[in-house]
Design an enzyme around this catalytic site. Structure first.
Site, short mmCIF file in Angstrom:
data_model
loop_
_atom_site.label_atom_id
_atom_site.label_comp_id
_atom_site.label_asym_id
_atom_site.label_seq_id
_atom_site.Cartn_x
_atom_site.Cartn_y
_atom_site.Cartn_z
N ASP A 1 0.87 -1.18 0.00
CA ASP A 1 0.00 0.00 0.00
C ASP A 1 0.91 1.24 0.00
OD1 ASP A 1 0.91 0.32 2.60
OD2 ASP A 1 -1.08 0.18 3.54
N CYS B 1 3.12 -3.14 4.12
CA CYS B 1 2.25 -2.02 4.52
C CYS B 1 2.97 -1.32 5.68
CB CYS B 1 0.84 -2.50 4.87
SG CYS B 1 0.72 -3.66 6.25
N THR C 1 2.74 -1.56 9.04
CA THR C 1 3.18 -2.48 10.09
C THR C 1 3.47 -3.89 9.58
OG1 THR C 1 0.89 -3.12 10.48
CG2 THR C 1 1.78 -1.32 11.85
N HIS D 1 10.53 -23.41 9.80
CA HIS D 1 9.49 -24.10 10.58
C HIS D 1 8.09 -24.00 9.95
CE1 HIS D 1 11.81 -24.07 14.67
NE2 HIS D 1 12.53 -24.56 13.67
N HIS E 1 7.81 -30.53 11.52
CA HIS E 1 7.43 -29.27 10.88
C HIS E 1 6.51 -29.53 9.68
CE1 HIS E 1 10.02 -27.18 13.56
NE2 HIS E 1 11.10 -27.80 13.12
C1 RB5 Z 1 -2.08 2.59 6.63
O1 RB5 Z 1 -2.19 3.77 7.34
C2 RB5 Z 1 -1.83 1.41 7.58
O2 RB5 Z 1 -2.95 1.16 8.34
C3 RB5 Z 1 -1.43 0.18 6.79
O3 RB5 Z 1 -0.31 0.47 6.02
C4 RB5 Z 1 -1.06 -1.05 7.60
O4 RB5 Z 1 -0.11 -0.76 8.58
C5 RB5 Z 1 -2.17 -1.85 8.11
O5 RB5 Z 1 -2.00 -2.89 8.75
#
Ligand code: RB5
Length: 151
Positions: A8, A65, A67, A98, A138
């Protein structure tokens, strides 16, 4: 080896960097987008990469993304996808050894380019222990994950 990559907006810069790095190392790379740094919904790209990997159209996937969490949650809804959020090289190694992870999820807002490249290289270089004689446990556990898809 073919690799599908997507992000994203929060993973856009890292996606462009890793895509070019992989290409320079000779990998066949399919970039599913986003192709712009403007706001984009991560599940759309998790779906595209997940479908490619889950159908055998790509060997591995990379999703980025902010996180890595949303990408991993979304991609793991797709059949045959084992997406793993990795914040270190050790996580990447264990996700392969694993869990036989086939999609690497990265956190664009919590890693720098150098760290992300190290994690990616470790992920691609590490085989699944389940193919070894001593790794039967595994293999059994990953097969149990697959069986959840049909229940
Ligand atoms: C976008 O602001 C953020 O929510 C997205 O990149 C991601 O971290 C979602 O899990």
């Amino acid at each position: 080896m073919k690799i599908a990559i997507g992000s994203d907006h929060a993973g856009f810069d890292m996606k462009e960097y890793l895509r070019d790095l992989l290409k320079s190392e000779g990998y066949v790379v399919e970039d599913v987008g986003t192709h712009y740094p403007t706001p984009a919904d991560y599940p759309d790209y998790a779906e595209k990469v997940g479908q490619l990997v889950g159908s055998g159209g790509a060997d591995f996937g990379i999703l980025i993304c902010g996180t890595g969490l949303g990408m991993s949650i979304a991609a793991n809804k797709i059949k045959n996808v084992r997406a793993a959020l990795c914040l270190s090289e050790e996580y990447a190694e264990l996700a392969r050894r694993h869990n036989n992870a086939n999609v690497l999820c990265l956190a664009g807002r919590f890693l720098n380019d150098e760290s992300s490249a190290k994690i990616l290289k470790k992920f691609l270089a590490t085989p699944f222990d389940g193919e070894n004689k001593n790794g039967e446990r595994h293999k059994r556990r990953v097969e149990k994950i697959s069986s959840l898809e049909s229940r």
